[in-house]
Each structure stands twice: as structure tokens, then as C-alpha cells.
Design a protein around this motif. Structure first.
Motif, PDB file in Angstrom:
ATOM      1  N   ARG A 136      -2.540   4.603  -5.375  1.00 55.47           N
ATOM      2  CA  ARG A 136      -3.578   5.606  -5.570  1.00 55.47           C
ATOM      3  C   ARG A 136      -3.140   6.957  -4.982  1.00 55.47           C
ATOM      4  O   ARG A 136      -2.728   7.033  -3.819  1.00 55.47           O
ATOM      5  CB  ARG A 136      -4.879   5.146  -4.904  1.00 55.47           C
ATOM      6  CG  ARG A 136      -6.064   6.098  -5.100  1.00 55.47           C
ATOM      7  CD  ARG A 136      -7.261   5.592  -4.300  1.00 55.47           C
ATOM      8  NE  ARG A 136      -8.385   6.515  -4.409  1.00 55.47           N
ATOM      9  CZ  ARG A 136      -9.354   6.423  -5.305  1.00 55.47           C
ATOM     10  NH1 ARG A 136      -9.345   5.420  -6.172  1.00 55.47           N
ATOM     11  NH2 ARG A 136     -10.337   7.303  -5.354  1.00 55.47           N
ATOM     12  N   GLN A 137      -3.173   7.993  -5.805  1.00 56.68           N
ATOM     13  CA  GLN A 137      -2.804   9.357  -5.424  1.00 56.68           C
ATOM     14  C   GLN A 137      -1.359   9.465  -4.931  1.00 56.68           C
ATOM     15  O   GLN A 137      -0.994  10.413  -4.224  1.00 56.68           O
ATOM     16  CB  GLN A 137      -3.763   9.904  -4.352  1.00 56.68           C
ATOM     17  CG  GLN A 137      -5.200  10.052  -4.845  1.00 56.68           C
ATOM     18  CD  GLN A 137      -6.111  10.669  -3.801  1.00 56.68           C
ATOM     19  OE1 GLN A 137      -6.001  10.375  -2.610  1.00 56.68           O
ATOM     20  NE2 GLN A 137      -6.996  11.540  -4.238  1.00 56.68           N
ATOM     21  N   CYS A 165      -4.443   0.222 -13.341  1.00 58.40           N
ATOM     22  CA  CYS A 165      -5.462   1.277 -13.357  1.00 58.40           C
ATOM     23  C   CYS A 165      -4.764   2.622 -13.402  1.00 58.40           C
ATOM     24  O   CYS A 165      -4.053   2.999 -12.464  1.00 58.40           O
ATOM     25  CB  CYS A 165      -6.353   1.176 -12.119  1.00 58.40           C
ATOM     26  SG  CYS A 165      -7.521   2.547 -11.965  1.00 58.40           S
ATOM     27  N   THR A 218       0.855  -1.189   0.000  1.00 61.23           N
ATOM     28  CA  THR A 218       0.000   0.000   0.000  1.00 61.23           C
ATOM     29  C   THR A 218       0.891   1.239   0.000  1.00 61.23           C
ATOM     30  O   THR A 218       1.611   1.490   0.961  1.00 61.23           O
ATOM     31  CB  THR A 218      -0.921   0.020   1.230  1.00 61.23           C
ATOM     32  OG1 THR A 218      -1.798  -1.099   1.183  1.00 61.23           O
ATOM     33  CG2 THR A 218      -1.749   1.297   1.272  1.00 61.23           C
ATOM     34  N   HIS A 261      -4.498   5.081  -9.780  1.00 62.18           N
ATOM     35  CA  HIS A 261      -5.587   6.053  -9.908  1.00 62.18           C
ATOM     36  C   HIS A 261      -5.166   7.399  -9.297  1.00 62.18           C
ATOM     37  O   HIS A 261      -4.746   7.483  -8.143  1.00 62.18           O
ATOM     38  CB  HIS A 261      -6.838   5.516  -9.202  1.00 62.18           C
ATOM     39  CG  HIS A 261      -8.024   6.433  -9.262  1.00 62.18           C
ATOM     40  ND1 HIS A 261      -8.717   6.687 -10.419  1.00 62.18           N
ATOM     41  CD2 HIS A 261      -8.628   7.178  -8.291  1.00 62.18           C
ATOM     42  CE1 HIS A 261      -9.704   7.523 -10.174  1.00 62.18           C
ATOM     43  NE2 HIS A 261      -9.670   7.844  -8.889  1.00 62.18           N
ATOM     44  N   GLN A 262      -5.222   8.453 -10.103  1.00 60.46           N
ATOM     45  CA  GLN A 262      -4.880   9.816  -9.690  1.00 60.46           C
ATOM     46  C   GLN A 262      -3.418   9.968  -9.238  1.00 60.46           C
ATOM     47  O   GLN A 262      -3.075  10.916  -8.535  1.00 60.46           O
ATOM     48  CB  GLN A 262      -5.822  10.301  -8.582  1.00 60.46           C
ATOM     49  CG  GLN A 262      -7.274  10.452  -9.035  1.00 60.46           C
ATOM     50  CD  GLN A 262      -8.183  10.987  -7.955  1.00 60.46           C
ATOM     51  OE1 GLN A 262      -7.918  10.824  -6.762  1.00 60.46           O
ATOM     52  NE2 GLN A 262      -9.258  11.651  -8.354  1.00 60.46           N
ATOM     53  N   ALA A 263      -2.566   9.041  -9.647  1.00 60.38           N
ATOM     54  CA  ALA A 263      -1.144   9.153  -9.299  1.00 60.38           C
ATOM     55  C   ALA A 263      -0.476  10.236 -10.133  1.00 60.38           C
ATOM     56  O   ALA A 263      -0.875  10.500 -11.270  1.00 60.38           O
ATOM     57  CB  ALA A 263      -0.439   7.823  -9.520  1.00 60.38           C
ATOM     58  N   SER A 314      -0.530   4.265  -1.225  1.00 59.73           N
ATOM     59  CA  SER A 314      -1.467   5.339  -1.531  1.00 59.73           C
ATOM     60  C   SER A 314      -1.081   6.616  -0.782  1.00 59.73           C
ATOM     61  O   SER A 314      -0.736   6.588   0.395  1.00 59.73           O
ATOM     62  CB  SER A 314      -2.902   4.932  -1.164  1.00 59.73           C
ATOM     63  OG  SER A 314      -2.983   4.459   0.156  1.00 59.73           O
ATOM     64  N   ASN A 329      -0.964  -0.774  -4.412  1.00 57.27           N
ATOM     65  CA  ASN A 329      -1.900   0.340  -4.386  1.00 57.27           C
ATOM     66  C   ASN A 329      -1.120   1.647  -4.340  1.00 57.27           C
ATOM     67  O   ASN A 329      -0.550   2.018  -3.315  1.00 57.27           O
ATOM     68  CB  ASN A 329      -2.823   0.237  -3.172  1.00 57.27           C
ATOM     69  CG  ASN A 329      -3.850   1.359  -3.125  1.00 57.27           C
ATOM     70  OD1 ASN A 329      -3.920   2.193  -4.026  1.00 57.27           O
ATOM     71  ND2 ASN A 329      -4.657   1.395  -2.081  1.00 57.27           N
ATOM     72  N   ASN A 378      -2.658  -0.217  -8.903  1.00 65.14           N
ATOM     73  CA  ASN A 378      -3.643   0.862  -8.870  1.00 65.14           C
ATOM     74  C   ASN A 378      -2.910   2.204  -8.846  1.00 65.14           C
ATOM     75  O   ASN A 378      -2.329   2.587  -7.833  1.00 65.14           O
ATOM     76  CB  ASN A 378      -4.545   0.723  -7.643  1.00 65.14           C
ATOM     77  CG  ASN A 378      -5.616   1.804  -7.585  1.00 65.14           C
ATOM     78  OD1 ASN A 378      -5.727   2.634  -8.489  1.00 65.14           O
ATOM     79  ND2 ASN A 378      -6.422   1.797  -6.533  1.00 65.14           N
ATOM     80  N   ALA A 380      -4.760   9.478 -13.809  1.00 66.01           N
ATOM     81  CA  ALA A 380      -3.335   9.628 -13.476  1.00 66.01           C
ATOM     82  C   ALA A 380      -2.730  10.715 -14.355  1.00 66.01           C
ATOM     83  O   ALA A 380      -3.087  10.870 -15.524  1.00 66.01           O
ATOM     84  CB  ALA A 380      -2.602   8.309 -13.702  1.00 66.01           C
TER      85      ALA A 380
END
Length: 318
Positions: free
Chosen positions: A267-268, A305, A245, A287-289, A247, A265, A285, A309
Motif C-alpha cells: 500500500r502506497q 488490490c 509489509t 492500493h495507491q502504489a 507499505s 502489503n 495489496n 494505483a
């Protein structure tokens, strides 16, 4: 130099010594520089005693009270201190090579520059302790509590820290090469510039940890929780980060060359300027990275995903 009267009393046995201390609680026992190797000191009361440079090699100090004692430069090689109380004791530069400190209370103790090579500190209490530049090579700290301990520049190479509590500990510039940190808690710990190369951190809690410029080359980081961790310019080359993780973690400028991030993960996460060349990001994942300026050459993004991003060229992935 030791007080001859105090030394004579101690040689009469622990029972005699403890009885005397009970009657003279305000007296500070002076045993400085004494050779106490041949004396059984189980359950002895050395509260605030002066034990500087004493020789306690192989001595049994199980259940002894050494609270506030001065053991600076003392020799405790191979000594048994099982469940002993050393709260706020001074053990600066002490030699505790292969000492048995299981379940000992070492909270707020000063172990700066101490030799704890291969010592057994299993389930020991070291909260708020100072171990600045201490040597803990191959030491056993399984389930030990080092909450808020000062571990700057300490040598934990090949040490067993499995399930240890290192929350908010200061491990800046510490050497944890090949250490076992499986299941350990490093919540909000300071690992700036620390060496964690080839260390095993499976399922470790590193939430909010500071890992600026830390080396995690080849480290095993499966399932690690790096939520909101700061990994700026950290070296994670060839690290195993499967299902980790990350994120909202800051990985700007980090090296993740050939790292395994499958199913991680991110994410961001901030990956701006990061080197992800040849990294495995399958089913990760992102997402929005933030990937602005990141190197994704030959990276495997199969099934990843990338929704919303920010890509290396600054465009927003749809």
C-alpha cells in the motif's frame, strides 16, 4: 614488553593479583606480549591493563574484568570469556576464533579487523561496538544486542543472528550471505550495499531501514516488516516476500523478478521503474502504489488490490 614484577605477581594466582590491584588501583598493569596460556584467570581484574599481543589461547577468563584493557592483536583463540566485562576495551585485530563470549559485556569495544570466526556471542552486549571489517563467519550471535554498532564491511556470512537487536546499526557493505536473521530487529539500520543473498529474515523488523542497492537475491523474507524502508535499486530477485509489509516503502528501480509477493502489503509503495516481471502478486495489496515505468510482464496479479494505483503508463487504476 611485560613488567617482570607484574608477571611474577600474576603467576602467584588470581587472588594474589587482585589483592595487589586493590592496593594499587592507579597502577596500569603491563603484561604486553606475555604468554599467559598456562594461567587460570577466572575473575581476574585487568582494568585498563596493557595486554597488547598477549597469548591467552584456551585461557579461562570467565567473569574477568577487562574494562578499558588494551588487547590489541591479542591471541584469544578458544578462550572462555563467559560474562566477562570488556567495556571500552581495545581488541583491534585480536584473534577470538571459537572464543566463548556468551553474555559478555562488549559495549563500546573496538573489534575492528578482529577474527571472531565461529565465536559464541550468544546474548552478548555489543551496543555501540566497532566491528569494522571484522570476521564473524558462522559466529553465534543469538539474541545479542548490537544497537548502534559499527558493522561496516563486516563478514557475517552463515552467522546466527536470530532475534538479535541490530537497531540503528551500520551494516553498510556488510556480508550477511546465508545468515540467520529470523526475528531480528533491524529498525532504522543502514544496510546500503549489504549482501543478504539467501539470508533468512522471516518475521524480521526492518522498519525504516536503508537498503539502497542491497542484494537480497533468493532471501527468505516471509512476514518481514519493511514499512517505510528504502529499497532503491535493491536486488530482490527470486526473494520470498509472502505476507511481507512494504507499505510506503521506496522500491524505485528495484529488481523483483520472479519474487513471491503473494498477500504482501504494498500500500502506497513506490515501485516506479521496478522490475516485477514474472513476480507473484496474487492477492497483494497495491492500493495507491506508484507503478510508473514498472515492468509487470507476465506478473501474476490475480486477486490483487490495485485501487487508485498509478499504473506503468501513468494512468490511475479505478
Amino acid at each position: 614488553m611485560a613488567d617482570d614484577g607484574h608477571l611474577t605477581l600474576l603467576k602467584q594466582g588470581v587472588s594474589t593479583w587482585n589483592d595487589w590491584w586493590q592496593k594499587h588501583p592507579k597502577v596500569i598493569p603491563n603484561l604486553e606480549g606475555a604468554n599467559l596460556q598456562a594461567i587460570n584467570l577466572r575473575e581476574a581484574n585487568f582494568y585498563k591493563a596493557d595486554l597488547q599481543e598477549v597469548s591467552l589461547r584456551q585461557v579461562d577468563l570467565s567473569m574477568a574484568n577487562l574494562e578499558g584493557a588494551n588487547l590489541r592483536i591479542a591471541t584469544l583463540e578458544g578462550a572462555t570469556l563467559y560474562t566477562a566485562v570488556l567495556y571500552k576495551a581495545n581488541l583491534r585485530e585480536a584473534n577470538l576464533y571459537k572464543a566463548d563470549l556468551r553474555e559478555a559485556d562488549l559495549s563500546q569495544v573496538d573489534l575492528s579487523m578482529a577474527n571472531l570466526r565461529e565465536a559464541n556471542l550468544c546474548t552478548a552486549l555489543l551496543e555501540g561496538a566497532t566491528l569494522y571489517t571484522a570476521i564473524l563467519y558462522k559466529a553465534n550471535l543469538w539474541e545479542a544486542s548490537l544497537y548502534k554498532a559499527d558493522l561496516r564491511e563486516a563478514d557475517f556470512s552463515m552467522a546466527n543472528l536470530r532475534e538479535a537487536n541490530l537497531s540503528r546499526a551500520n551494516l553498510s557493505m556488510a556480508n550477511l550471505c546465508m545468515a540467520n536473521l529470523v526475528g531480528a530487529t533491524l529498525y532504522e539500520s543502514n544496510l546500503r550495499g549489504a549482501n543478504l543473498s539467501l539470508a533468512n529474515l522471516c518475521m524480521t523488523n526492518l522498519i525504516g531501514a536503508k537498503l539502497h542497492k542491497a542484494s537480497l537475491v533468493g532471501a527468505t523474507l516471509i512476514g518481514v516488516n519493511f514499512y517505510k524502508a528504502q529499497l532503491l535499486e535493491a536486488n530482490l530477485r527470486e526473494a520470498d516476500l509472502r505476507e511481507a509489509t512494504l507499505s510506503m516503502a521506496d522500491l524505485s528501480g528495484a529488481s523483483l523478478h520472479e519474487a513471491n509477493l503473494s498477500m504482501a502489503n504494498l500500500r502506497q509503495a513506490n515501485l516506479s521503474g521496478a522490475n516485477l516481471s514474472m513476480a507473484n502478486l496474487r492477492e497483494a495489496n497495491l492500493h495507491q502504489a506508484n507503478l510508473i515505468g514498472a515492468n509487470l510482464k507476465n506478473a501474476d496479479l490475480t486477486g490483487a488490490c490495485l485501487q487508485e494505483a498509478i499504473m506503468p503508463d501513468g494512468t490511475l487504476h479505478s
